[in-house]
Scaffold this motif. Structure first.
Motif, PDB file in Angstrom:
ATOM      1  N   LEU A 142       0.845  -1.202   0.000  1.00  0.00           N
ATOM      2  CA  LEU A 142       0.000   0.000   0.000  1.00  0.00           C
ATOM      3  C   LEU A 142       0.876   1.246   0.000  1.00  0.00           C
ATOM      4  O   LEU A 142       0.591   2.242  -0.675  1.00  0.00           O
ATOM      5  CB  LEU A 142      -0.914   0.008   1.222  1.00  0.00           C
ATOM      6  N   LEU A 143       1.975   1.157   0.753  1.00  0.00           N
ATOM      7  CA  LEU A 143       2.910   2.274   0.811  1.00  0.00           C
ATOM      8  C   LEU A 143       3.537   2.498  -0.569  1.00  0.00           C
ATOM      9  O   LEU A 143       3.740   3.643  -1.006  1.00  0.00           O
ATOM     10  CB  LEU A 143       3.998   1.953   1.838  1.00  0.00           C
ATOM     11  N   ILE A 144       3.815   1.387  -1.273  1.00  0.00           N
ATOM     12  CA  ILE A 144       4.410   1.506  -2.612  1.00  0.00           C
ATOM     13  C   ILE A 144       3.453   2.216  -3.553  1.00  0.00           C
ATOM     14  O   ILE A 144       3.853   3.064  -4.348  1.00  0.00           O
ATOM     15  CB  ILE A 144       4.777   0.112  -3.153  1.00  0.00           C
ATOM     16  N   LEU A 145       2.159   1.880  -3.432  1.00  0.00           N
ATOM     17  CA  LEU A 145       1.170   2.557  -4.288  1.00  0.00           C
ATOM     18  C   LEU A 145       1.166   4.049  -4.011  1.00  0.00           C
ATOM     19  O   LEU A 145       1.145   4.870  -4.935  1.00  0.00           O
ATOM     20  CB  LEU A 145      -0.224   1.982  -4.038  1.00  0.00           C
ATOM     21  N   LEU A 146       1.209   4.405  -2.728  1.00  0.00           N
ATOM     22  CA  LEU A 146       1.264   5.830  -2.384  1.00  0.00           C
ATOM     23  C   LEU A 146       2.540   6.446  -2.952  1.00  0.00           C
ATOM     24  O   LEU A 146       2.522   7.553  -3.497  1.00  0.00           O
ATOM     25  CB  LEU A 146       1.227   6.014  -0.865  1.00  0.00           C
ATOM     26  N   ALA A 147       3.640   5.699  -2.836  1.00  0.00           N
ATOM     27  CA  ALA A 147       4.914   6.210  -3.339  1.00  0.00           C
ATOM     28  C   ALA A 147       4.844   6.421  -4.853  1.00  0.00           C
ATOM     29  O   ALA A 147       5.407   7.391  -5.376  1.00  0.00           O
ATOM     30  CB  ALA A 147       6.037   5.244  -2.996  1.00  0.00           C
ATOM     31  N   SER A 148       4.125   5.538  -5.571  1.00  0.00           N
ATOM     32  CA  SER A 148       3.965   5.718  -7.020  1.00  0.00           C
ATOM     33  C   SER A 148       3.379   7.086  -7.309  1.00  0.00           C
ATOM     34  O   SER A 148       3.857   7.809  -8.184  1.00  0.00           O
ATOM     35  CB  SER A 148       3.039   4.648  -7.592  1.00  0.00           C
ATOM     36  N   GLY A 149       2.329   7.419  -6.554  1.00  0.00           N
ATOM     37  CA  GLY A 149       1.719   8.724  -6.742  1.00  0.00           C
ATOM     38  C   GLY A 149       2.671   9.840  -6.368  1.00  0.00           C
ATOM     39  O   GLY A 149       2.796  10.839  -7.086  1.00  0.00           O
ATOM     40  N   ALA A 150       3.378   9.654  -5.250  1.00  0.00           N
ATOM     41  CA  ALA A 150       4.268  10.710  -4.767  1.00  0.00           C
ATOM     42  C   ALA A 150       5.406  10.947  -5.754  1.00  0.00           C
ATOM     43  O   ALA A 150       5.755  12.098  -6.050  1.00  0.00           O
ATOM     44  CB  ALA A 150       4.826  10.330  -3.396  1.00  0.00           C
ATOM     45  N   VAL A 151       5.968   9.860  -6.293  1.00  0.00           N
ATOM     46  CA  VAL A 151       7.082  10.029  -7.225  1.00  0.00           C
ATOM     47  C   VAL A 151       6.602  10.692  -8.510  1.00  0.00           C
ATOM     48  O   VAL A 151       7.270  11.581  -9.062  1.00  0.00           O
ATOM     49  CB  VAL A 151       7.752   8.667  -7.520  1.00  0.00           C
ATOM     50  N   ALA A 152       5.407  10.272  -8.990  1.00  0.00           N
ATOM     51  CA  ALA A 152       4.877  10.912 -10.194  1.00  0.00           C
ATOM     52  C   ALA A 152       4.694  12.406  -9.952  1.00  0.00           C
ATOM     53  O   ALA A 152       5.035  13.234 -10.810  1.00  0.00           O
ATOM     54  CB  ALA A 152       3.558  10.269 -10.596  1.00  0.00           C
ATOM     55  N   ALA A 153       4.172  12.754  -8.783  1.00  0.00           N
ATOM     56  CA  ALA A 153       3.980  14.165  -8.477  1.00  0.00           C
ATOM     57  C   ALA A 153       5.327  14.873  -8.394  1.00  0.00           C
ATOM     58  O   ALA A 153       5.478  16.010  -8.869  1.00  0.00           O
ATOM     59  CB  ALA A 153       3.222  14.313  -7.164  1.00  0.00           C
ATOM     60  N   ALA A 154       6.329  14.188  -7.805  1.00  0.00           N
ATOM     61  CA  ALA A 154       7.648  14.806  -7.659  1.00  0.00           C
ATOM     62  C   ALA A 154       8.294  15.018  -9.021  1.00  0.00           C
ATOM     63  O   ALA A 154       8.863  16.087  -9.296  1.00  0.00           O
ATOM     64  CB  ALA A 154       8.537  13.930  -6.781  1.00  0.00           C
ATOM     65  N   VAL A 155       8.195  14.004  -9.894  1.00  0.00           N
ATOM     66  CA  VAL A 155       8.748  14.160 -11.243  1.00  0.00           C
ATOM     67  C   VAL A 155       8.029  15.293 -11.958  1.00  0.00           C
ATOM     68  O   VAL A 155       8.633  16.114 -12.655  1.00  0.00           O
ATOM     69  CB  VAL A 155       8.623  12.840 -12.030  1.00  0.00           C
ATOM     70  N   GLY A 156       6.702  15.354 -11.752  1.00  0.00           N
ATOM     71  CA  GLY A 156       5.939  16.429 -12.368  1.00  0.00           C
ATOM     72  C   GLY A 156       6.389  17.791 -11.880  1.00  0.00           C
ATOM     73  O   GLY A 156       6.350  18.774 -12.619  1.00  0.00           O
ATOM     74  N   SER A 157       6.848  17.841 -10.629  1.00  0.00           N
ATOM     75  CA  SER A 157       7.227  19.150 -10.093  1.00  0.00           C
ATOM     76  C   SER A 157       8.460  19.699 -10.808  1.00  0.00           C
ATOM     77  O   SER A 157       8.715  20.904 -10.780  1.00  0.00           O
ATOM     78  CB  SER A 157       7.474  19.053  -8.595  1.00  0.00           C
ATOM     79  N   LEU A 158       9.215  18.804 -11.482  1.00  0.00           N
ATOM     80  CA  LEU A 158      10.337  19.301 -12.291  1.00  0.00           C
ATOM     81  C   LEU A 158       9.835  20.190 -13.422  1.00  0.00           C
ATOM     82  O   LEU A 158      10.553  21.063 -13.907  1.00  0.00           O
ATOM     83  CB  LEU A 158      11.111  18.124 -12.900  1.00  0.00           C
ATOM     84  N   LEU A 159       8.593  19.926 -13.850  1.00  0.00           N
ATOM     85  CA  LEU A 159       8.051  20.690 -14.974  1.00  0.00           C
ATOM     86  C   LEU A 159       7.327  21.941 -14.507  1.00  0.00           C
ATOM     87  O   LEU A 159       6.830  22.715 -15.327  1.00  0.00           O
ATOM     88  CB  LEU A 159       7.074  19.828 -15.775  1.00  0.00           C
ATOM     89  N   LEU A 160       7.228  22.124 -13.185  1.00  0.00           N
ATOM     90  CA  LEU A 160       6.392  23.225 -12.700  1.00  0.00           C
ATOM     91  C   LEU A 160       6.894  24.580 -13.156  1.00  0.00           C
ATOM     92  O   LEU A 160       6.122  25.394 -13.670  1.00  0.00           O
ATOM     93  CB  LEU A 160       6.320  23.183 -11.172  1.00  0.00           C
ATOM     94  N   LEU A 161       8.179  24.803 -12.959  1.00  0.00           N
ATOM     95  CA  LEU A 161       8.697  26.125 -13.305  1.00  0.00           C
ATOM     96  C   LEU A 161       8.489  26.440 -14.785  1.00  0.00           C
ATOM     97  O   LEU A 161       7.925  27.489 -15.125  1.00  0.00           O
ATOM     98  CB  LEU A 161      10.166  26.229 -12.900  1.00  0.00           C
ATOM     99  N   PRO A 162       8.896  25.508 -15.701  1.00  0.00           N
ATOM    100  CA  PRO A 162       8.626  25.779 -17.114  1.00  0.00           C
ATOM    101  C   PRO A 162       7.133  25.993 -17.386  1.00  0.00           C
ATOM    102  O   PRO A 162       6.776  26.879 -18.163  1.00  0.00           O
ATOM    103  CB  PRO A 162       9.109  24.518 -17.823  1.00  0.00           C
ATOM    104  N   LEU A 163       6.280  25.207 -16.745  1.00  0.00           N
ATOM    105  CA  LEU A 163       4.844  25.318 -17.034  1.00  0.00           C
ATOM    106  C   LEU A 163       4.280  26.641 -16.532  1.00  0.00           C
ATOM    107  O   LEU A 163       3.370  27.208 -17.137  1.00  0.00           O
ATOM    108  CB  LEU A 163       4.077  24.166 -16.380  1.00  0.00           C
ATOM    109  N   LEU A 164       4.813  27.123 -15.402  1.00  0.00           N
ATOM    110  CA  LEU A 164       4.285  28.375 -14.869  1.00  0.00           C
ATOM    111  C   LEU A 164       4.732  29.562 -15.708  1.00  0.00           C
ATOM    112  O   LEU A 164       4.050  30.577 -15.770  1.00  0.00           O
ATOM    113  CB  LEU A 164       4.747  28.576 -13.419  1.00  0.00           C
ATOM    114  N   ARG A 165       5.882  29.419 -16.340  1.00  0.00           N
ATOM    115  CA  ARG A 165       6.385  30.552 -17.112  1.00  0.00           C
ATOM    116  C   ARG A 165       5.828  30.587 -18.528  1.00  0.00           C
ATOM    117  O   ARG A 165       6.036  31.562 -19.255  1.00  0.00           O
ATOM    118  CB  ARG A 165       7.908  30.517 -17.150  1.00  0.00           C
ATOM    119  N   THR A 166       5.159  29.524 -18.946  1.00  0.00           N
ATOM    120  CA  THR A 166       4.627  29.496 -20.310  1.00  0.00           C
ATOM    121  C   THR A 166       3.139  29.235 -20.260  1.00  0.00           C
ATOM    122  O   THR A 166       2.594  28.916 -19.216  1.00  0.00           O
ATOM    123  CB  THR A 166       5.274  28.350 -21.112  1.00  0.00           C
ATOM    124  N   ARG A 167       2.508  29.366 -21.400  1.00  0.00           N
ATOM    125  CA  ARG A 167       1.097  28.974 -21.474  1.00  0.00           C
ATOM    126  C   ARG A 167       0.767  28.554 -22.895  1.00  0.00           C
ATOM    127  O   ARG A 167       1.597  28.677 -23.784  1.00  0.00           O
ATOM    128  CB  ARG A 167       0.202  30.117 -20.999  1.00  0.00           C
TER     129      ARG A 167
END
Lengths: 382, 304
Positions: A142-167
């Motif tokens: 169950l923890l691994i499933l949560l971690a799957s979500g957390a890692v996906a969100a963390a990887v997504g956060s790499l794109l946050l800055l570019p996404l916020l600066r563009t549209r």
């Protein structure tokens, strides 16, 4: 607004769920392509008739969203029990439900906050690979499933800055580039199995292995029945969560950010904060779905997470009518099930979906189902 | 030193191809403010149209390379010009005024349809197809550096095409009309410019460039694949965005920049050369974060 009594609510919800369940049962049980067509026709007639005569909205309204969700969950349970020893049908159901969860993630991003994400399949893959890598350790699943979500969100956060600066186009390009980058990365990375991918052990919760068939209530349940159950639980949770978010003030803020950034900023709504929140929540949902899906299938490879698959996810969103959860669910089921049920179109499915989406975009630019305006009080907006 | 020259040569070759694709994106964005994402698949379709023409010529008994080459290029560019205009007419013009994301999605899906049509309906289209070597294969070697005549010819032809387009845009009446529409559609219309005609012609020109790039791609790699248009499209779009969508020089610059990044990623960096695309796209994302509207920013009045 008059609220219906508990009895009316329960009956309305069960009636809706019973009809939906029967249609699904017919669709899943049949082998003949003609019957599939007939059932689709029946479904279209039922929905159109229900909408035209006002029965459907009234039923939904009378029941309230919570009971309807609960009743739909019950009908899914009934379907699982009916098909308890048919792994193919169970796998189909579970896959459609997990795709639905991923699409709910995209829905929060694109339909609520207006952040494009053309890398849905990539984040699904991030979840899957996280589950595969962590699955080698002794961590509780169950923890691994949560971690799957957390890692996906963390990887997504790499794109946050570019996404916020563009549209617009530029933001879309960033997610597309990320999707391609991710897949290329997987193909050349040997620790993650390269093009051959990775194998996974099945889900195990409290010593109970989901992969094993087992006897319950005198019936032989296929292992997939339990995955299907897990998918049902996850999907119900995701739908409830997304609905809660949309109906809260967070939803209002997201709407404002999507519709008019300038106006939203004037009212003191932080655009960056809500875009970040929506993008992260969406990716987390996609990641969890990806993790569970990988555990269920037992195998992942870069080829499962192509740009084509990301496009399929976005098409589901669009075919369901952007911003419409019920439509989203129907579209997810149809897009996943139809090619499996209608073998002749299997080979042509990408062509078919792409042409359909183009037709929808050109002929009905406002979306297949018109988006209803927010009614803050006493309404059941789906 | 000679090794470096070899890399520069390969980079120039790739850069020119990318620039040709990026020019299409920038032209479309110039006249209509849309991204026509089926463009990458038009590149592949162009290559396949060329291949089909070649097969037809062989059947018809045309054996010598020069007429083959000329006819292949002409057939590919003309057919893609028509296809591009049709795509513009069917996918893009009806969506004028719709949210930009809708146009993006419609053209992405149009591209998917195109790609699937090649895969399903071209004989053996799901497998990579060998592209005939139609150019003379002479080459000169200097140490590690091999100067191949076919590459030189392609670079010259591509360069002439880019210069020719720039001349058309700056010196001809059509170019004036295109620039007028790019600057201000309303005013251009009131000046008596046939907007639809200009838009469709622009789509035809851009797609013809894409077809040329597709044939170049086939000649360079000796192989074409139904799926390669997607990556080429994304690369071309990245290149156009890097340079600044709507800017002619920007598209060319972006094309060479992307090729340079790929070459750098393959050669000069410590990790395996297989990571060259990962590296190139990472840099693209970083550059876009730094300069969200491109290196040569979108400036009103200076678009194409």
């Amino acid at each position: 607004m008059r609220t219906a009594s508990a009895g009316t609510r329960a009956i309305s919800a069960l009636a809706l769920a019973a009809v939906a369940g029967l249609l699904l049962y017919g669709f899943l049980a049949t082998e003949s392509e003609k019957t599939v067509g007939l059932i689709l026709l029946a479904a279209v007639v039922a929905v159109a008739g229900g909408l035209r005569s006002g029965v459907l909205p009234r039923l939904v309204h009378a029941a309230g969203a919570g009971p309807v969700l609960g009743a739909l969950g019950l009908s899914m349970l009934a379907l699982i029990i009916t098909f308890h020893d048919d792994p193919f049908v169970l796998l189909l159901m579970a896959r459609a439900l997990l795709v639905l969860v991923a699409c709910l993630g995209l829905h929060v991003q694109l339909a609520d906050a207006g952040v494009p994400n053309f890398a849905g399949a990539a984040f699904f893959g991030v979840g899957g690979y996280t589950a595969a890598v962590l699955g080698r350790s002794d961590l509780p699943h169950l923890l691994i499933l949560l971690a799957s979500g957390a890692v996906a969100a963390a990887v997504g956060s790499l794109l946050l800055l570019p996404l916020l600066r563009t549209r617009g186009h530029y933001a879309a390009l960033i997610t597309i580039a990320f999707g391609l980058l991710f897949r290329t990365f997987l193909e050349v990375n040997d620790t993650l199995g390269g093009p051959q991918g990775l194998k996974l052990g099945g889900l195990r919760i409290l010593g109970w292995s989901f992969n094993d068939d087992r006897q319950l209530l005198g019936m032989d349940f296929s292992g997939y029945a339990f995955y299907c159950l897990a998918a049902v639980v996850l999907a119900l949770f995701a739908v409830a969560l997304v609905r809660r978010v949309e109906r809260s003030w967070i939803g209002v803020a997201l709407d404002a950010v999507r519709l008019d950034e300038t106006a939203a900023a004037c009212f003191g709504i932080s655009i960056g904060r809500w875009k970040i929140a929506a993008f992260t929540l969406g990716n987390a949902l996609i990641g969890v779905a990806g993790g569970l899906s990988a555990m269920m299938v037992g195998f992942i490879a870069p080829n499962n997470f192509t740009f084509q698959e990301s496009l399929v996810l976005v098409s589901i969103l669009l075919l369901g009518g952007l911003g419409n959860l019920a439509g989203l669910a129907v579209a997810a089921l149809l897009v996943i099930w139809l090619p499996e049920k209608l073998q002749p179109i299997q080979e042509f499915r990408y062509l078919l979906f792409s042409v359909l989406v183009v037709l929808v975009l050109v002929l009905r630019p406002a979306g297949l189902v018109r988006r209803t305006a927010r009614r803050p009080f006493g309404s059941v907006a789906w | 030193m000679d090794l470096l020259a070899q890399y520069v040569m390969n980079g120039v070759m790739l850069g020119l191809m990318y620039a040709l694709v990026a020019l299409g994106f920038t032209l479309f964005f110039g006249v209509l403010d849309v991204v026509q994402f089926a463009h990458g698949d038009v590149v592949t379709a162009g290559a396949f149209a060329g291949l089909a023409t070649y097969a037809g010529l062989v059947l018809a008994g045309v054996e010598s390379a020069v007429p083959q080459l000329v006819l292949v290029v002409i057939a590919a560019t003309l057919s893609m010009a028509v296809l591009g205009a049709v795509l513009g007419r069917v996918l893009v013009l009806p969506l004028k005024g719709a949210p930009p994301l809708n146009v993006l999605l419609a053209t992405l899906m149009g591209g998917t349809a195109l790609r699937e049509c090649i895969r399903l309906f071209y004989p053996g289209g799901s497998q990579p197809q060998r592209f005939p070597a139609l150019l003379p294969s002479a080459s000169w070697s200097m140490g590690h550096f091999t100067l191949r005549l076919d590459n030189v010819l392609m670079i010259v032809a591509g360069g002439v095409l880019v210069l020719g387009l720039s001349l058309v845009l700056r010196r001809t009446r059509l170019g004036l009309e295109i620039r007028a529409v790019a600057q201000d559609e309303e005013t251009a219309r009131t000046m008596g410019i046939d907007f639809r005609r200009v838009v469709l012609l622009t789509f035809a020109i851009g797609s013809a460039l894409a077809a040329f790039a597709g044939v170049m791609h086939g000649l360079y790699y000796n192989e074409i694949n139904f799926g390669s248009g997607l990556l080429l499209g994304v690369i071309g779009f990245s290149a156009a965005v890097l340079g600044g969508l709507g800017s002619f020089g920007g598209a060319v610059l972006g094309g060479f920049l992307f090729a340079g990044l790929q070459t750098l990623g393959a050669v000069a960096l410590p990790f395996a050369s297989a990571y060259k695309d990962v590296f190139a796209f990472t840099v693209v994302i970083l550059l876009m974060t730094w300069k969200p509207t491109g290196l040569i920013g979108e400036q009103l009045g200076e678009r194409v």
